[in-house]
Design a protein around this motif. Sequence first.
Motif, PDB file in Angstrom:
ATOM      1  N   UNK A   1       0.834  -1.200   0.000  1.00  0.00           N
ATOM      2  CA  UNK A   1       0.000   0.000   0.000  1.00  0.00           C
ATOM      3  C   UNK A   1       0.864   1.243   0.000  1.00  0.00           C
ATOM      4  N   UNK A   2       0.271   2.313  -0.465  1.00  0.00           N
ATOM      5  CA  UNK A   2       0.943   3.604  -0.442  1.00  0.00           C
ATOM      6  C   UNK A   2       0.530   4.345   0.835  1.00  0.00           C
ATOM      7  N   UNK A   3       1.460   5.083   1.420  1.00  0.00           N
ATOM      8  CA  UNK A   3       1.170   5.905   2.591  1.00  0.00           C
ATOM      9  C   UNK A   3       0.945   7.345   2.149  1.00  0.00           C
ATOM     10  N   UNK A   4      -0.058   7.982   2.723  1.00  0.00           N
ATOM     11  CA  UNK A   4      -0.466   9.321   2.290  1.00  0.00           C
ATOM     12  C   UNK A   4      -0.493  10.275   3.476  1.00  0.00           C
ATOM     13  N   UNK A   5       0.046  11.484   3.286  1.00  0.00           N
ATOM     14  CA  UNK A   5       0.037  12.507   4.322  1.00  0.00           C
ATOM     15  C   UNK A   5      -0.398  13.835   3.708  1.00  0.00           C
ATOM     16  N   UNK A   6      -1.532  14.346   4.188  1.00  0.00           N
ATOM     17  CA  UNK A   6      -2.051  15.624   3.690  1.00  0.00           C
ATOM     18  C   UNK A   6      -1.461  16.785   4.479  1.00  0.00           C
ATOM     19  N   UNK A 115      -5.275   9.051   3.601  1.00  0.00           N
ATOM     20  CA  UNK A 115      -4.491   9.847   4.529  1.00  0.00           C
ATOM     21  C   UNK A 115      -5.286  10.128   5.789  1.00  0.00           C
ATOM     22  N   UNK A 116      -4.663  10.879   6.707  1.00  0.00           N
ATOM     23  CA  UNK A 116      -5.295  11.153   7.990  1.00  0.00           C
ATOM     24  C   UNK A 116      -6.202  12.380   7.955  1.00  0.00           C
ATOM     25  N   UNK A 117      -6.102  13.165   6.899  1.00  0.00           N
ATOM     26  CA  UNK A 117      -6.964  14.330   6.725  1.00  0.00           C
ATOM     27  C   UNK A 117      -6.325  15.626   7.178  1.00  0.00           C
ATOM     28  N   UNK A 118      -6.783  16.731   6.600  1.00  0.00           N
ATOM     29  CA  UNK A 118      -6.347  18.063   6.998  1.00  0.00           C
ATOM     30  C   UNK A 118      -7.577  18.969   7.054  1.00  0.00           C
ATOM     31  N   UNK A 119      -7.656  19.771   8.110  1.00  0.00           N
ATOM     32  CA  UNK A 119      -8.849  20.594   8.342  1.00  0.00           C
ATOM     33  C   UNK A 119      -8.798  21.863   7.509  1.00  0.00           C
ATOM     34  N   UNK A 120      -9.898  22.146   6.831  1.00  0.00           N
ATOM     35  CA  UNK A 120     -10.088  23.416   6.119  1.00  0.00           C
ATOM     36  C   UNK A 120     -11.304  24.104   6.724  1.00  0.00           C
ATOM     37  N   UNK A 121     -11.113  25.323   7.175  1.00  0.00           N
ATOM     38  CA  UNK A 121     -12.205  26.095   7.760  1.00  0.00           C
ATOM     39  C   UNK A 121     -12.324  27.414   7.006  1.00  0.00           C
ATOM     40  N   UNK A 122     -13.523  27.670   6.492  1.00  0.00           N
ATOM     41  CA  UNK A 122     -13.777  28.895   5.739  1.00  0.00           C
ATOM     42  C   UNK A 122     -14.741  29.757   6.545  1.00  0.00           C
ATOM     43  N   UNK A 123     -14.298  30.937   6.929  1.00  0.00           N
ATOM     44  CA  UNK A 123     -15.138  31.826   7.728  1.00  0.00           C
ATOM     45  C   UNK A 123     -15.907  32.771   6.826  1.00  0.00           C
TER      46      UNK A 123
END
Length: 124
Positions: A1-6, A115-123
Motif C-alpha cells: 500500500x501507499x502511505x499518504x500525508x495531507x 491519509x489522515x486528513x487536513x482541516x479546512x475552515x472557511x469563515x
Amino acid sequence: QVQLVESGGGLVQAGGSLTLSCAASGRTFSAYAMGWFRQAPGKEREFVASISSRGGLTYYSDSVKGRFTISRDNPKNTLYLQMNSLKPEDTAVYYCAARYTVLPGRQIDDYDSWGQGTQVTVSS
C-alpha cells in the motif's frame, strides 16, 4: 500500500484560496489514480475530485467544479488540490485517497489507501 500525508489546511476567509498537498510514499506513485474527499461535521464523507494515474483525466463534484483544481506531480510523489473562491460550506476535513489503477473513481469504495486528513475552515 501507499502511505499518504495531507498538508496545507487552515483557516481562510470566504472568497480566499488554499492549496492542499498530499505526499505519497511506499509504492510507485504514478501507478495510482488519486482522489480528494471531504467530510463536514455531522455529514458523510463526499467526493471532491479525482485524477488518473498520469494526470490526463480528472473528475470534479458539481459543488467544486470551476473553483477547485486537482493536479499531481509524479516525480515529486505529490497530489494537489488548488481551492479558489472558497465558501463556508467548503469547511470540512479533506482526505486524499489512492487506488492502484489507471482510472480515477468517484466513490469511497473505489479507494484502498487514505491519509489522515487536513482541516479546512472557511469563515464568512
